[in-house]
Motif scaffolding. Structure first.
Motif, short mmCIF file in Angstrom:
data_model
loop_
_atom_site.label_atom_id
_atom_site.label_comp_id
_atom_site.label_asym_id
_atom_site.label_seq_id
_atom_site.Cartn_x
_atom_site.Cartn_y
_atom_site.Cartn_z
N HIS A 116 -33.13 -12.68 7.26
CA HIS A 116 -32.24 -11.85 8.08
C HIS A 116 -31.48 -10.82 7.26
N GLY A 117 -32.11 -10.31 6.19
CA GLY A 117 -31.49 -9.26 5.39
C GLY A 117 -30.43 -9.75 4.44
N GLU A 118 -30.22 -11.05 4.34
CA GLU A 118 -29.20 -11.59 3.45
C GLU A 118 -29.78 -11.84 2.06
N SER A 136 -25.75 -17.82 0.95
CA SER A 136 -26.54 -16.82 1.65
C SER A 136 -25.56 -15.79 2.20
N GLU A 138 -24.50 -11.56 3.34
CA GLU A 138 -24.83 -10.18 3.66
C GLU A 138 -24.69 -9.36 2.37
N GLU A 140 -23.28 -6.61 1.64
CA GLU A 140 -21.93 -6.10 1.39
C GLU A 140 -21.02 -7.19 0.84
#
Length: 205
Positions: A116-118, A136, A138, A140
């Protein structure tokens, strides 16, 4: 002692056979998917079909499917050969590789692609000790807590770009590098997923 090392926790699939700390045979391929189909033929091509006194396997974090494939194969072989089966961390291996590459007195942040883009993220100090548990995150959020000048993993380039400083080492786990963590206490041969798998059992369990 002869040791078989299995690493299927990432886009790479690799196996290595060691006599002590010396690698006597190894295979490494970046395949993306299909670890279940590729792993057994790789092991079969090793001397004595990989027969060893001990098995070490990457328990993650990383690809859920890849981790399961590697651990299942390692445990099956350990049972058949009546030998111990140990685990090791993908992030600790990458941190050790980075410190070996750039100098052992450097703190290292490890960032590998997760779901999931993490990113799976973990910082290590200049002695190779984990400063906190793997998370895990994000991208940012990883930027906010990444302090080391050295970043390693297949998300290292992206993280260093977002930080606007630091040296990135693009790397995937590789069974041939196991000696770099030979002195680290082994883990249980149990999956270290960090976050829950996407797939759920019927009924939401």
């Amino acid at each position: 002692m002869r040791r078989l090392v299995i690493d299927t926790a990432s886009r790479a699939c690799s196996v290595a056979l060691f006599e002590g700390l010396e690698c006597v045979a190894a295979f490494h391929e970046v395949i993306g998917r299909g670890h279940a189909e590729r792993l057994v033929p790789m092991i079969a091509q090793l001397p004595d079909r990989g027969l060893s006194d001990c098995i070490s396997v990457n328990v993650g974090p990383g690809s859920f499917t890849g981790i399961r494939v590697g651990i299942s194969a390692a445990k099956a072989l350990a049972l058949a050969w009546n030998v111990p089966c140990e685990g090791y961390s993908s992030l600790a291996l990458l941190a050790a590789f980075a410190r070996d590459k750039v100098g052992a007195d450097n703190p290292v942040d490890v960032a590998i692609e997760g779901g999931h883009g993490e990113y799976y993220f973990q910082p290590f100090d200049a002695h190779g000790n984990a400063l906190q548990s793997a998370q895990s995150l994000e991208p940012e959020a990883a930027v906010q807590i990444s302090k080391a000048d050295i970043v390693v993993g297949d998300a290292a380039d992206a993280l260093a770009d977002m930080k606007r400083h630091g040296t990135a080492i693009d790397a995937l786990p590789d069974a041939r590098r196991w000696p770099l963590i030979a002195g680290v206490a082994p883990l249980a041969a149990t999956a270290a997923y960090v976050r829950p798998p996407d797939a759920k059992l019927p009924g939401g369990r």
